[in-house]
Design a protein around this motif. Structure first.
Motif: not given
Length: 136
Positions: A6-9, A109-113, A117-127
């Protein structure tokens, strides 16, 4: 695991909405104004008007392709991480692990995924933002 999902979404939706407000919405306005100008040329043939409109739409189509490609890449990475968790859980069950313990490990494990990926969202948005800024 569901909370992480939910946080990632929510983070992805927020990033995309921000891009839509910052860049895409103005591109849509430009596209519609450009298309209207194409239609105002009474001396142009139907084909010329159509080509003009297609030229007006090209930057927005390019922008949508950039956003879609980045979202698909992000989703693919998240899916691969989740599949790895599921494979590990299946292997643990096949090795005789207790179901409650394996389920707990799978959830962790799924929570860790999700957290990774939550940490990757700003990088994705910047790209995405950089790709949109490069569109003429």
């Amino acid at each position: 695991a569901e909370a992480a999902q939910g946080r990632v979404q929510a983070a992805v939706e927020s990033a995309v909405q921000g891009l839509e407000r910052e860049r895409i919405r103005s591109m849509q306005g430009t596209m519609f104004r450009c298309s209207a100008r194409c239609c105002e040329d009474s001396s142009a043939s139907m084909q010329e008007v159509q080509r003009c409109i297609e030229r007006c739409h090209a930057p927005l189509a390019q922008a949508q392709a950039i956003v879609t490609a980045e979202l698909e890449h992000f989703q693919d990475r998240l899916s691969r991480c989740s599949l790895q968790c599921r494979d590990q859980a299946k292997d643990a069950l096949d090795s005789g692990g207790s179901e409650p313990l394996v389920r707990g490990q799978l959830d962790a494990c799924l929570a860790s995924c999700g957290d990774q990926h939550l940490r990757l969202v700003p990088q994705m948005a910047r790209k995405m933002r950089d790709g949109l800024a490069a569109i003429q």
